[in-house]
Design a protein around this motif. Structure first.
Motif, short mmCIF file in Angstrom:
data_model
loop_
_atom_site.label_atom_id
_atom_site.label_comp_id
_atom_site.label_asym_id
_atom_site.label_seq_id
_atom_site.Cartn_x
_atom_site.Cartn_y
_atom_site.Cartn_z
N ASN A 1 32.66 52.82 31.46
CA ASN A 1 33.46 53.61 30.50
C ASN A 1 34.67 52.81 30.02
O ASN A 1 35.38 52.20 30.81
CB ASN A 1 33.95 54.89 31.17
CG ASN A 1 32.82 55.85 31.46
OD1 ASN A 1 32.26 56.46 30.55
ND2 ASN A 1 32.45 55.96 32.72
N ASP B 1 29.62 58.04 24.08
CA ASP B 1 29.65 59.02 25.17
C ASP B 1 29.96 60.42 24.64
O ASP B 1 30.55 60.57 23.56
CB ASP B 1 30.76 58.59 26.15
CG ASP B 1 30.52 59.13 27.55
OD1 ASP B 1 29.58 59.91 27.75
OD2 ASP B 1 31.30 58.77 28.45
N GLU C 1 25.68 54.39 35.82
CA GLU C 1 27.00 54.52 35.20
C GLU C 1 28.05 54.37 36.30
O GLU C 1 27.95 55.00 37.36
CB GLU C 1 27.18 55.89 34.52
CG GLU C 1 28.60 56.03 33.95
CD GLU C 1 28.85 57.28 33.11
OE1 GLU C 1 27.95 58.13 33.01
OE2 GLU C 1 29.98 57.38 32.57
N GLU D 1 30.59 52.24 27.40
CA GLU D 1 30.60 53.61 26.88
C GLU D 1 31.94 53.91 26.23
O GLU D 1 32.99 53.75 26.85
CB GLU D 1 30.36 54.62 28.02
CG GLU D 1 29.00 54.45 28.64
CD GLU D 1 28.60 55.62 29.55
OE1 GLU D 1 29.35 56.62 29.61
OE2 GLU D 1 27.55 55.51 30.19
CA CA Z 1 30.63 58.09 30.48
#
Ligand code: CA
Ligand code: C2E
Ligand code: CA
Length: 402
Positions: A240, A302, A181, A272
């Motif tokens: 993200n 998420d 991530e 995400e």
């Molecule tokens: Ca995240």
């Protein structure tokens, strides 16, 4: 959802009989009123008796200044006939204005206080000095603080102070790295500023759009190097996305172009998103996610379990992965309830054909429990903290397993 619910409690109808006061001069201002039916008169007591300032009827609104502050009412409003009003409690609007845009709140309050000073009783037309009370000083310093922070963020972006770190995501079955991530970091000189602090501000000011491009571009570029070390291309890079980044078509296309132009295969890219994004405009969010999905990338939801988590929308969205929020993982071996939440999310994901990433695994016990519950993936300090690119590269060379 929670917002709409709370708001709806704050809006209701009320009927006043002819002659009844709806607002009295000197009362604290807490509501605005919309006239559904009937008529009202706005009055001020004067030396020569009551002075009528205005008459209002159906469709008009009064008392709305309390959206800005709760200063005492400067006039009385009386129903002239049987009058039905919609009462709108404004404290919530005032709070949200204050917290989301303190500068706008400050300016509105200043305008309002000038307006009040130049009001009917002191009818000299010109007012230059404005008395500021304590709460105004508080708003002023909050506004200035936010404005300084926004300037620092803009400067930081130019000076390339923002970096992307990577946290490995592990396949719990074999303990190997399955993906990463990308997490934003801001080092201002030697000072670390937490994303929990600057991301919400970047979202408010719109800077998240630019920061989000940096995260996507850098994340995909660095992942090519990780893929090379791993000597296979099944590992994914998770990025993200904020709601603001997909609110405009132009930006969606820009992000899609970054994805298309990268040298990764789209299946290696995961985006995400959070539930808040779905709340504002479900159809738009759904269409946007489908657009990304059509590029071949996968989509993760998420912080699952923290929002309103309506199951009804889950299967309507092209989601591949649920990320269980770390709060549940954290409490898992402390409370039975958290354990059951994790268990049911795991079986829900299974029945919807989705993968699960459990976040915030901090010890071996949690790792084992989650693995036994059937979670495919996990992420947490027990395996690795988020690390700069160079450290990830070194780590990958050791072929780590957990
Ligand atoms: Ca995240
Ligand atoms: P998130 O997306 O839920 O990211 C996971 C957070 O959990 C990260 O916090 C990570 O460092 C932390 N974490 C991972 N493992 C553990 C653990 O075992 N224990 C604990 N206590 N924490 C763990 P971080 O890096 O501070 O990021 C906070 C939030 O900021 C992220 O939460 C995400 O919402 C946001 N964020 C970070 N980077 C970006 C970005 O590039 N774009 C957007 N839109 N948001 C970002
Ligand atoms: Ca999360």
């Amino acid at each position: 959802m929670e917002l709409t619910h709370a708001m709806s409690e704050k809006i209701y109808s009320k009927t006043f009989e002819a002659g009844e006061d709806i607002i009295r001069i000197g009362d604290a201002g807490r509501n605005a009123y919309f006239i559904e039916n009937g008529a009202v008169e706005v009055t001020l007591p004067g030396k020569d008796g009551i002075k009528v300032l205005a008459k209002m009827g159906k469709g008009e609104i009064f008392g709305e200044m309390s959206i800005i502050d709760d200063a005492p009412r400067s006039a009385t409003v009386t129903a002239k006939e049987n009058t039905e009003v919609i009462v709108i409690e404004l404290s919530r609007y005032m709070q949200s204005l204050e917290s989301s845009n303190p500068m706008m709140h400050l300016i509105l309050r200043l305008v309002l206080s000038r307006f009040r000073q130049a009001g009917p009783q002191t009818n000299d037309g010109i007012t230059t000095s404005v008395t500021e009370n304590n709460s105004m000083n508080e708003i002023r310093s909050l506004a200035l603080e936010k404005i300084r922070f926004e300037r620092e963020m803009r400067d930081g972006l130019k000076a390339k102070e923002f970096e992307i770190h990577y946290q490995p995501i592990i396949s719990l079955k074999d303990g190997k790295i399955a993906g990463f991530e990308a997490l934003m970091r801001w080092y201002k000189g030697n000072k670390f500023i937490s994303p929990g602090h600057f991301i919400p501000l970047a979202e408010e000011t719109g800077l998240i759009v630019e920061l989000g491009r940096v995260a996507l571009t850098t994340g995909l570029q660095d992942h090519i190097q990780f893929t090379n070390i791993l000597e296979e291309n099944s590992a994914f890079m998770s990025i993200n996305l904020s709601g603001l980044q997909i609110s405009e078509l132009g930006e969606i296309e820009h992000l899609a172009a970054i994805i298309k132009e990268s040298d990764l295969i789209p299946a290696q890219i995961k985006l995400e998103v959070t539930e808040t994004l779905m709340l504002e405009d479900f159809l738009h969010a759904k269409e946007t996610l489908e657009k990304f999905k059509n590029l071949g990338v996968s989509i993760a939801l998420d912080d699952f379990g923290t929002g309103f988590s309506s199951l009804s929308y889950l299967h309507q969205l092209p989601l591949d992965t649920l990320k269980i929020d770390q709060a549940f993982v954290n409490d898992m071996n402390k409370t039975k309830k958290s354990m059951r939440v994790v268990e049911s999310i795991a079986s829900l994901a299974l029945s919807l054909n989705m993968n699960i990433v459990a976040e915030g695994i901090e010890n071996k016990d949690q790792y084992i429990i989650l693995k036994d519950l059937g979670c495919q993936f996990g992420q947490g300090y027990y395996m690795s903290r988020p690390l700069p690119k160079e450290e990830i590269q070194k780590l990958l060379l050791t072929r780590p397993t957990w």
